[in-house]
Design a protein around this motif. Structure first.
Motif, short mmCIF file in Angstrom:
data_model
loop_
_atom_site.label_atom_id
_atom_site.label_comp_id
_atom_site.label_asym_id
_atom_site.label_seq_id
_atom_site.Cartn_x
_atom_site.Cartn_y
_atom_site.Cartn_z
N ARG A 87 -3.87 0.08 9.68
CA ARG A 87 -3.44 0.76 10.90
C ARG A 87 -2.30 -0.02 11.52
O ARG A 87 -2.43 -1.21 11.85
N TYR A 88 -1.18 0.64 11.67
CA TYR A 88 0.07 0.02 12.09
C TYR A 88 -0.08 -0.79 13.37
O TYR A 88 0.32 -1.95 13.45
N HIS A 89 -0.67 -0.20 14.41
CA HIS A 89 -0.74 -0.85 15.72
C HIS A 89 -1.86 -1.90 15.80
O HIS A 89 -1.95 -2.62 16.80
N LEU A 90 -2.69 -1.98 14.79
CA LEU A 90 -3.77 -2.96 14.81
C LEU A 90 -3.41 -4.23 14.02
O LEU A 90 -4.21 -5.17 13.97
N ILE A 91 -2.23 -4.25 13.43
CA ILE A 91 -1.78 -5.43 12.68
C ILE A 91 -1.22 -6.47 13.64
O ILE A 91 -0.37 -6.16 14.48
N VAL A 143 6.84 -11.90 10.17
CA VAL A 143 6.34 -10.52 10.05
C VAL A 143 6.66 -9.78 11.34
O VAL A 143 6.39 -10.28 12.44
N THR A 144 7.23 -8.59 11.20
CA THR A 144 7.59 -7.79 12.38
C THR A 144 7.25 -6.32 12.17
O THR A 144 7.26 -5.82 11.04
N HIS A 145 6.96 -5.65 13.28
CA HIS A 145 6.79 -4.20 13.28
C HIS A 145 8.16 -3.55 13.45
O HIS A 145 8.84 -3.80 14.44
N GLU A 146 8.53 -2.73 12.49
CA GLU A 146 9.79 -1.99 12.58
C GLU A 146 9.50 -0.54 12.96
O GLU A 146 8.34 -0.13 13.08
N ASN A 147 10.57 0.22 13.17
CA ASN A 147 10.40 1.63 13.53
C ASN A 147 9.81 2.44 12.37
O ASN A 147 9.86 2.02 11.21
N ASN A 148 9.26 3.57 12.72
CA ASN A 148 8.75 4.55 11.74
C ASN A 148 7.61 3.99 10.89
O ASN A 148 7.48 4.31 9.71
N GLY A 149 6.79 3.12 11.48
CA GLY A 149 5.60 2.63 10.79
C GLY A 149 5.85 1.63 9.69
O GLY A 149 5.01 1.47 8.80
N VAL A 150 6.98 0.93 9.74
CA VAL A 150 7.33 -0.04 8.70
C VAL A 150 6.94 -1.44 9.14
O VAL A 150 7.23 -1.86 10.27
N ILE A 151 6.30 -2.19 8.24
CA ILE A 151 6.01 -3.61 8.46
C ILE A 151 6.98 -4.41 7.59
O ILE A 151 7.05 -4.22 6.37
N LEU A 152 7.75 -5.28 8.22
CA LEU A 152 8.75 -6.08 7.51
C LEU A 152 8.23 -7.51 7.33
O LEU A 152 7.82 -8.16 8.29
N ILE A 153 8.26 -7.99 6.08
CA ILE A 153 7.85 -9.36 5.76
C ILE A 153 9.07 -10.11 5.23
O ILE A 153 9.56 -9.83 4.14
#
Length: 290
Positions: free
Chosen positions: A50-54, A74-84
């Motif tokens: 779940r995107y918002h629970l990470i 690690v960052t939350h990007e737009n459109n549900g993308v997790i960037l590592i």
């Protein structure tokens, strides 16, 4: 209040089980040695997460447990993308001691596990350098060697020359050799320019760190050994250094490289201590101080 709480629970459940709440993509950047899928697996994030629970900081903590990871963001990007975004330790070789190991810049050694098997195709085989001092010197020597040049090396081993017992013999992938001290290894970055003028294989290139140049010369194992003197014990057995090489006799010189002679006009041999190590060149030190 109960109605509000119930409503919040229903909203959370609706969000949690809705496909729109899931991670849409996991992007890994700046990795080179570790596969993207491997990094994703150790992050414990999947497209079912779940995107918002990470929690970014927790994922960073988990990823940094891997000994090949130097740092990660690690960052939350737009459109549900997790960037590592990872920074890896840079390996410069592998060896087989009691266990298989990968040697990393920064004087770090880790176990060669199945997760890292692809790395050994990119770095040379290291032979020797088992004591802490030589391992430290080797790591420092590789600090400024380019990654693409490390990938051009096949094997590295300790080697004793007539004038230096602590040299490196570097076998290149093209079959030529690069002979240097620990302090001249970074000159190997110019190897391709030098090798482009060679017309044969099995050639030796020597690094002269004092003048910051590298030059072609006859390989030491092809040179006539008549002028080389070796140490033997009282039983006539060869005296070996800590690398297992036959110790070559060296003589005291002044700060200009001239041999220092005794009162009879003979060269003065540099004696060995109980560990089969040469004593410091006190004559040169005294000459330079005067």
């Amino acid at each position: 209040r109960l109605a509000i709480l119930t409503g919040m629970i229903l909203i959370f459940c609706f969000y949690y089980f809705a496909d729109s709440s899931k991670v849409k993509a996991i992007s890994v950047i700046n990795n080179y040695y570790l596969d993207q899928d491997y990094i994703k697996s150790i992050s414990k994030i999947s497209l079912e997460s779940r995107y918002h629970l990470i929690i970014d900081q927790y994922v960073e903590y988990v990823i940094k447990k891997d000994p090949m990871i130097k740092d990660v963001k690690v960052t939350h990007e737009n459109n549900g993308v997790i960037l590592i975004d990872v920074i890896e330790y840079e390996p410069y070789g592998y060896r087989y001691d009691d266990i298989a190991q990968i040697m990393l810049k920064g004087d770090k050694v880790i176990e060669l596990t199945s997760d890292y098997m692809e790395i050994i195709s990119l770095v040379p085989l290291i032979t020797g350098f088992k004591d802490e001092s030589s391992q430290h010197l080797l790591s420092n020597a590789f600090e400024n060697v380019d990654r693409n040049m490390i990938e051009s090396i096949s094997e590295i081993e300790q080697y004793a020359l007539s004038y230096d017992n602590n040299c490196l013999k570097v076998l290149m992938n093209d079959g030529n050799y690069f002979i240097t001290s620990y302090y001249g290894l970074d000159l190997i970055n110019d190897y391709n320019e030098i090798a482009s003028n060679l017309v044969e294989n099995g050639v030796c290139i020597y690094a002269d760190e004092n003048n910051s140049v590298a030059y072609k010369s006859e390989c030491p194992w092809n040179q006539t050994a008549s002028n080389i003197e070796y140490w033997y014990d009282e039983n006539g057995e060869p005296i070996l250094n800590k690398y297992g090489d036959h110790m070559v006799k060296h003589y005291y010189t002044d700060d200009k490289g001239n041999y220092i002679l005794d009162e009879n006009g003979n060269k003065i041999v540099i004696p060995l201590n109980e560990f089969n190590e040469e004593l410091p060149n006190d004559y040169q030190t005294e000459s330079s101080q005067n």
